[in-house]
Design a protein around this motif. Structure first.
Motif, PDB file in Angstrom:
ATOM      1  N   TYR A   1       0.838  -1.202   0.000  1.00 20.40           N
ATOM      2  CA  TYR A   1       0.000   0.000   0.000  1.00 20.40           C
ATOM      3  C   TYR A   1       0.880   1.261   0.000  1.00 20.40           C
ATOM      4  CZ  TYR A   1      -3.307   3.457   1.857  1.00 20.40           C
ATOM      5  OH  TYR A   1      -4.078   4.575   2.045  1.00 20.40           O
TER       6      TYR A   1
ATOM      7  N   CYS B   1      -9.512   6.287   1.181  1.00 21.35           N
ATOM      8  CA  CYS B   1      -8.213   6.870   0.830  1.00 21.35           C
ATOM      9  C   CYS B   1      -8.005   6.993  -0.676  1.00 21.35           C
ATOM     10  CB  CYS B   1      -7.077   6.033   1.437  1.00 21.35           C
ATOM     11  SG  CYS B   1      -6.902   4.440   0.639  1.00 21.35           S
TER      12      CYS B   1
ATOM     13  N   CYS C   1     -10.275  -0.269   1.589  1.00 21.75           N
ATOM     14  CA  CYS C   1      -9.096  -1.126   1.428  1.00 21.75           C
ATOM     15  C   CYS C   1      -8.636  -1.742   2.752  1.00 21.75           C
ATOM     16  CB  CYS C   1      -7.962  -0.356   0.761  1.00 21.75           C
ATOM     17  SG  CYS C   1      -7.129   0.807   1.846  1.00 21.75           S
TER      18      CYS C   1
ATOM     19  N   CYS D   1      -7.045   0.764   5.234  1.00 22.44           N
ATOM     20  CA  CYS D   1      -8.001   1.641   5.909  1.00 22.44           C
ATOM     21  C   CYS D   1      -8.798   0.866   6.958  1.00 22.44           C
ATOM     22  CB  CYS D   1      -8.938   2.312   4.906  1.00 22.44           C
ATOM     23  SG  CYS D   1      -8.112   3.667   4.037  1.00 22.44           S
TER      24      CYS D   1
HETATM   25 ZN    ZN Z   1      -8.028   2.927   1.832  1.00 25.25          ZN
END
Ligand code: ZN
Ligand code: SF4
Length: 305
Positions: free
Chosen positions: A142, A281, A290, A293
């Motif tokens: 990420y 995000c 995601c 998050c």
């Molecule tokens: Zn996210």
């Protein structure tokens, strides 16, 4: 004693799979040539592209960063501080990355998992009920992708070598994890907010990369991450080394034939999982929110006001 095939000096390495002995001066030249050939063969880096190297402080990533700059590629480093305090692992590995950045005169960007996500990797793993490597892998992927998108890098290069790739392949084949196999390739092209990922060292074994790094006098963290201990990939690497010992060239054939003949079929069969921007995000994800998050949210729930 073997002699260098190129200049007849004393050899420092004999590569049975290539039937090639080289000395300490010729080996780094051969290594750079092979790296460039791999990059060109797979069209990993297009002219003018800016590359972000995932730098961990280990031999593979530092060797890769050094090699790319030697070959004239525009390559900066990103060090993700995982916050692993056992044996001062993160602090020490960061210093090695900084030393190389200074030597080659390139930018080393640093992001900290604790600052970005809320807790360092060991605590993150505990609160998200994941294995440390699973939490770490998700967060690193990420952060590398987000950083590359936000700073205009169009390729993320990682130092995976042949031993890493063949061990991952063996693990995935033993369980026939076709969705993973479909995505195991030297180049994963950019799509839907995911930056291209490249592995320019897939042609080399771990030992070959280590020798390149050592001959170029690049200090690196020799100790493994404390969480790597007991990982099944180490067992698979050992098995593959034993097979290679009996039959030189098998490791490469196993990986290369897979990439050439099987992976494209699997990629076609599996199709591409649809990605959409994370509601929180904006980074690409298969779900609405995601993984990272969701980790952040779980941490916020646990943090007393
Ligand atoms: Zn996210
Ligand atoms: Fe992260 Fe696991 Fe690698 Fe350690 S061994 S750096 S925890 S993925």
């Amino acid at each position: 004693m073997k002699r260098c095939l190129w200049c007849k000096q004393k050899a420092v390495i004999y590569m049975r799979e290539h039937r090639l002995a080289l000395c300490k001066e010729c080996y780094p030249k051969w290594f750079l040539r092979m790296t460039d050939r791999t990059i060109k063969e797979w069209r990993m880096i297009e002219p003018g592209e800016k590359v972000l190297v995932a730098v961990s402080g280990g031999k593979d990533s530092l060797g890769l960063w050094f090699a790319l700059t030697q070959l004239g590629y525009e390559a900066d480093g990103l060090y993700v501080d995982l916050g692993i305090t056992a044996d001062e692992y993160s602090q020490r590995s960061k210093i090695y990355a900084q030393q190389l950045a200074e030597r080659i005169g390139r930018s080393l960007h640093i992001v900290s998992v604790a600052e970005e996500i809320g807790q360092p990797v060991p605590l993150l793993a505990r609160v998200s009920h994941r294995e440390p490597c699973s939490a770490c892998g998700a967060v690193k992927r990420y952060l590398f992708n987000r950083f590359a998108v936000e700073h205009g890098y169009s390729a993320i290069a990682t130092g995976h070598n042949l031993d890493d790739e063949a061990a991952t392949l063996l693990g995935n084949v033993l369980r026939w994890q076709t969705s993973y196999l479909a995505r195991q390739a030297p180049v994963l092209l950019a799509r839907d907010g995911l930056v291209k990922r490249i592995k320019p060292f897939i042609r080399f074994t771990e030992k070959q990369v280590a020798l390149f790094t050592i001959l170029n006098r690049i200090p690196y963290i020799e100790q493994e991450c404390p969480f790597a201990e007991g990982a099944s990939s180490l067992f698979y690497k050992d098995l593959l080394n034993r097979i290679e010992e009996r039959s030189p060239g098998t490791k490469w054939a196993f990986y290369a034939q897979f990439v050439e003949q099987v992976q494209p079929l699997l990629a076609e069969r599996e199709g591409e999982v649809a990605l959409q921007p994370c509601r929180q995000c904006g980074m690409p994800t298969t779900a609405e929110v995601c993984t990272v998050c969701r980790m952040r949210a779980r941490l916020a729930d646990l943090t007393p006001l």
